[in-house]
Design a protein around this motif. Structure first.
Motif, mmCIF file in Angstrom:
data_model
loop_
_atom_site.group_PDB
_atom_site.id
_atom_site.type_symbol
_atom_site.label_atom_id
_atom_site.label_comp_id
_atom_site.label_asym_id
_atom_site.label_seq_id
_atom_site.Cartn_x
_atom_site.Cartn_y
_atom_site.Cartn_z
ATOM 1 N N MET A 101 1.348 -54.642 29.104
ATOM 2 C CA MET A 101 1.951 -53.865 30.307
ATOM 3 C C MET A 101 0.854 -53.096 30.988
ATOM 4 O O MET A 101 0.119 -52.278 30.113
ATOM 5 N N THR A 102 0.735 -52.878 32.220
ATOM 6 C CA THR A 102 -0.262 -51.973 32.943
ATOM 7 C C THR A 102 0.393 -50.882 33.257
ATOM 8 O O THR A 102 1.766 -50.707 33.774
ATOM 9 N N ILE A 103 0.044 -49.538 33.107
ATOM 10 C CA ILE A 103 0.431 -48.281 33.531
ATOM 11 C C ILE A 103 -0.412 -48.051 34.629
ATOM 12 O O ILE A 103 -1.610 -47.621 34.813
ATOM 13 N N VAL A 104 0.323 -47.787 35.783
ATOM 14 C CA VAL A 104 -0.195 -47.304 36.927
ATOM 15 C C VAL A 104 -0.117 -45.878 37.204
ATOM 16 O O VAL A 104 1.184 -45.319 37.256
ATOM 17 N N ILE A 105 -0.901 -44.857 37.751
ATOM 18 C CA ILE A 105 -0.991 -43.606 37.616
ATOM 19 C C ILE A 105 -1.090 -43.392 39.063
ATOM 20 O O ILE A 105 -2.378 -43.683 39.495
ATOM 21 N N LYS A 106 -0.472 -42.559 39.665
ATOM 22 C CA LYS A 106 -0.798 -41.958 41.056
ATOM 23 C C LYS A 106 -0.997 -40.305 40.978
ATOM 24 O O LYS A 106 -0.163 -39.552 40.532
ATOM 25 N N VAL A 107 -2.272 -40.113 41.139
ATOM 26 C CA VAL A 107 -2.713 -38.668 41.220
ATOM 27 C C VAL A 107 -2.400 -38.197 42.481
ATOM 28 O O VAL A 107 -3.295 -38.608 43.628
ATOM 29 N N SER B 269 -8.055 -41.161 27.115
ATOM 30 C CA SER B 269 -7.337 -41.589 25.883
ATOM 31 C C SER B 269 -6.637 -43.002 26.179
ATOM 32 O O SER B 269 -6.773 -43.651 24.982
ATOM 33 N N LEU B 270 -5.810 -43.459 26.916
ATOM 34 C CA LEU B 270 -5.074 -44.498 27.153
ATOM 35 C C LEU B 270 -6.344 -45.726 27.187
ATOM 36 O O LEU B 270 -6.134 -46.825 26.405
ATOM 37 N N TYR B 271 -7.463 -45.409 27.714
ATOM 38 C CA TYR B 271 -8.532 -46.543 28.028
ATOM 39 C C TYR B 271 -9.052 -46.681 26.681
ATOM 40 O O TYR B 271 -9.239 -47.712 26.083
ATOM 41 N N GLU B 272 -9.195 -45.704 25.918
ATOM 42 C CA GLU B 272 -9.762 -45.818 24.572
ATOM 43 C C GLU B 272 -9.039 -46.351 23.383
ATOM 44 O O GLU B 272 -9.273 -47.096 22.566
ATOM 45 N N ASP B 273 -7.367 -46.397 23.787
ATOM 46 C CA ASP B 273 -6.538 -47.040 22.910
ATOM 47 C C ASP B 273 -6.432 -48.523 23.276
ATOM 48 O O ASP B 273 -5.531 -49.125 22.717
ATOM 49 N N GLY B 274 -7.091 -48.886 24.283
ATOM 50 C CA GLY B 274 -6.710 -50.524 24.571
ATOM 51 C C GLY B 274 -5.714 -50.537 25.713
ATOM 52 O O GLY B 274 -5.604 -51.691 25.961
ATOM 53 N N GLU B 275 -5.142 -49.605 26.249
ATOM 54 C CA GLU B 275 -4.239 -49.737 27.343
ATOM 55 C C GLU B 275 -4.895 -50.344 28.599
ATOM 56 O O GLU B 275 -5.823 -49.883 28.893
ATOM 57 N N ILE C 237 1.247 -51.431 44.322
ATOM 58 C CA ILE C 237 0.454 -52.068 43.067
ATOM 59 C C ILE C 237 1.287 -52.037 41.713
ATOM 60 O O ILE C 237 1.332 -53.188 40.932
ATOM 61 N N ALA C 238 2.030 -51.111 41.301
ATOM 62 C CA ALA C 238 2.953 -51.241 40.011
ATOM 63 C C ALA C 238 3.889 -52.244 40.179
ATOM 64 O O ALA C 238 4.225 -52.919 39.194
ATOM 65 N N GLY C 239 4.420 -52.584 41.310
ATOM 66 C CA GLY C 239 5.645 -53.545 41.354
ATOM 67 C C GLY C 239 4.675 -54.893 41.119
ATOM 68 O O GLY C 239 5.291 -55.928 40.533
ATOM 69 N N ALA C 240 3.440 -55.079 41.618
ATOM 70 C CA ALA C 240 2.897 -56.478 41.672
ATOM 71 C C ALA C 240 2.369 -56.770 40.116
ATOM 72 O O ALA C 240 2.261 -57.824 39.598
ATOM 73 N N LEU C 241 2.360 -55.746 39.512
ATOM 74 C CA LEU C 241 1.699 -55.835 38.069
ATOM 75 C C LEU C 241 2.586 -55.921 37.125
ATOM 76 O O LEU C 241 2.518 -55.773 36.001
ATOM 77 N N GLY D 187 4.303 -53.285 36.018
ATOM 78 C CA GLY D 187 4.168 -52.253 35.217
ATOM 79 C C GLY D 187 4.974 -51.024 35.231
ATOM 80 O O GLY D 187 6.009 -50.938 35.665
ATOM 81 N N THR D 188 4.616 -49.750 34.477
ATOM 82 C CA THR D 188 5.276 -48.628 34.693
ATOM 83 C C THR D 188 4.364 -47.601 35.640
ATOM 84 O O THR D 188 3.134 -47.791 35.431
ATOM 85 N N LEU D 189 5.051 -46.995 36.603
ATOM 86 C CA LEU D 189 4.313 -46.165 37.580
ATOM 87 C C LEU D 189 4.775 -44.781 37.193
ATOM 88 O O LEU D 189 5.711 -44.385 36.984
ATOM 89 N N VAL D 190 3.580 -43.899 37.021
ATOM 90 C CA VAL D 190 3.648 -42.633 36.705
ATOM 91 C C VAL D 190 3.024 -41.753 37.832
ATOM 92 O O VAL D 190 1.947 -41.976 38.546
ATOM 93 N N LEU D 191 4.091 -41.215 38.887
ATOM 94 C CA LEU D 191 3.789 -40.571 40.043
ATOM 95 C C LEU D 191 3.663 -38.877 39.722
ATOM 96 O O LEU D 191 4.412 -38.321 39.343
ATOM 97 N N LEU D 192 2.466 -38.522 39.673
ATOM 98 C CA LEU D 192 1.922 -37.085 39.182
ATOM 99 C C LEU D 192 2.007 -36.407 40.651
ATOM 100 O O LEU D 192 1.396 -36.581 41.627
#
Length: 278
Positions: free
Chosen positions: A1-7, A24-30, A181-185, A187-192
């Motif tokens: 699953m892809t985590i999509v982050i909106k900054v 941190s997420l990238y280092e953990d392989g996410e 993008i989150a819908g296409a993937l 994924g989970t969308l985090v709107l910050l």
């Protein structure tokens, strides 16, 4: 699953915590993708250039930017700068980030809207000369190629607007870009953003809506959302409707903003709640 982050692009949003969490997420392989806004920076730049930002209200009451030709040039310049800064910030944290906008590879593609319906002085009018568009397609293959190669896409408007066979860069909402993008993937969308989430009383942070899992709770959420937050709910609905599993609206300035959002902070919206309303 892809985590999509909106900054978010609000003045009060500091992206440093989000970038640290992406690392941190990238280092953990996410699998992580970033989408950013920048409307506040566009307004600031317009004002420095002696130009007045223009906002219009649609007949349904939604307020949005009117992007004429000159504003579009500033928009492209500012978003390009912001994108490069975020990519450099992630590269400094050893994240292999790749910057792109919606025109690159037609990442975000759809028809241009050269005229918009607006409400002025209580009257409905047609205002021409707009450079905006509606996202109808996402180049998922491009995103998945980057993600499979262990890159972190850092995407933003403008989008590729189709206009009588021509492709032209046009404005589109960054929250809705992230939703697409989150819908296409799937994924989970985090709107910050610059608040902790959606409040039942917009002036009282103690009334945070923590979870929306039923049609009744969704109706209460929509009733509570005002101003800029109503646009985020619209984006959340589009994300969930198009395949995203979950949307979280959370505070960009919290400690470990993305990690804490994924761990339960903020307002969590679920696909089942939206399905129950349809």
């Amino acid at each position: 699953m892809t985590i999509v982050i909106k900054v978010g692009g609000a003045r009060a949003v500091d992206p440093a915590g989000a970038l640290s969490d992406v690392a941190s997420l990238y280092e953990d392989g996410e699998s992580v993708a970033v989408v950013h806004g920048g409307s506040t920076a566009v307004d600031d730049t317009l004002e420095r250039l002696g130009m007045e930002p223009e906002y219009v209200e649609t007949p349904s009451g939604v307020v949005g930017r009117f992007t004429d030709e000159d504003t579009m040039e500033v928009f492209e310049m500012v978003f390009g700068h912001l994108n490069t800064q975020l990519v450099a910030g992630l590269q400094s944290l050893d994240v292999d980030a790749v910057g792109l906008n919606g025109v690159d590879g037609k990442l975000l593609h759809g028809p241009r809207k050269s005229a918009v319906r607006v409400k002025e002085d209580g009257k409905k009018k047609i205002k021409r000369g707009d450079h905006s568009g509606t996202i109808k397609e996402v180049n998922t293959d491009l995103l998945e190629s980057l993600l499979d190669g262990s890159y972190v896409p850092v995407a933003s408007p403008p989008m590729a607007g189709a206009d009588d066979g021509e492709i032209t860069p046009v404005n589109t909402d960054a929250d809705r870009s992230a939703a697409a993008i989150a819908g296409a993937l799937d994924g989970t969308l985090v709107l910050l953003t610059d608040v902790e989430g959606v409040y039942e009383d917009p002036d009282d942070p103690s009334t945070l809506i923590e979870s929306v899992e039923t049609a009744e709770e969704w109706a209460e959420l929509e009733a509570a959302a005002e101003g800029f937050m109503s646009r985020k709910i619209m984006a959340a609905e589009e994300a969930l409707d198009n395949g995203a599993e979950e949307v979280v609206i959370a505070d960009a300035n919290a400690e470990d903003p993305i990690l804490s959002a994924l761990d339960g902070s903020g307002t969590h919206l679920y696909q089942e709640a939206l399905e129950d309303t349809q």
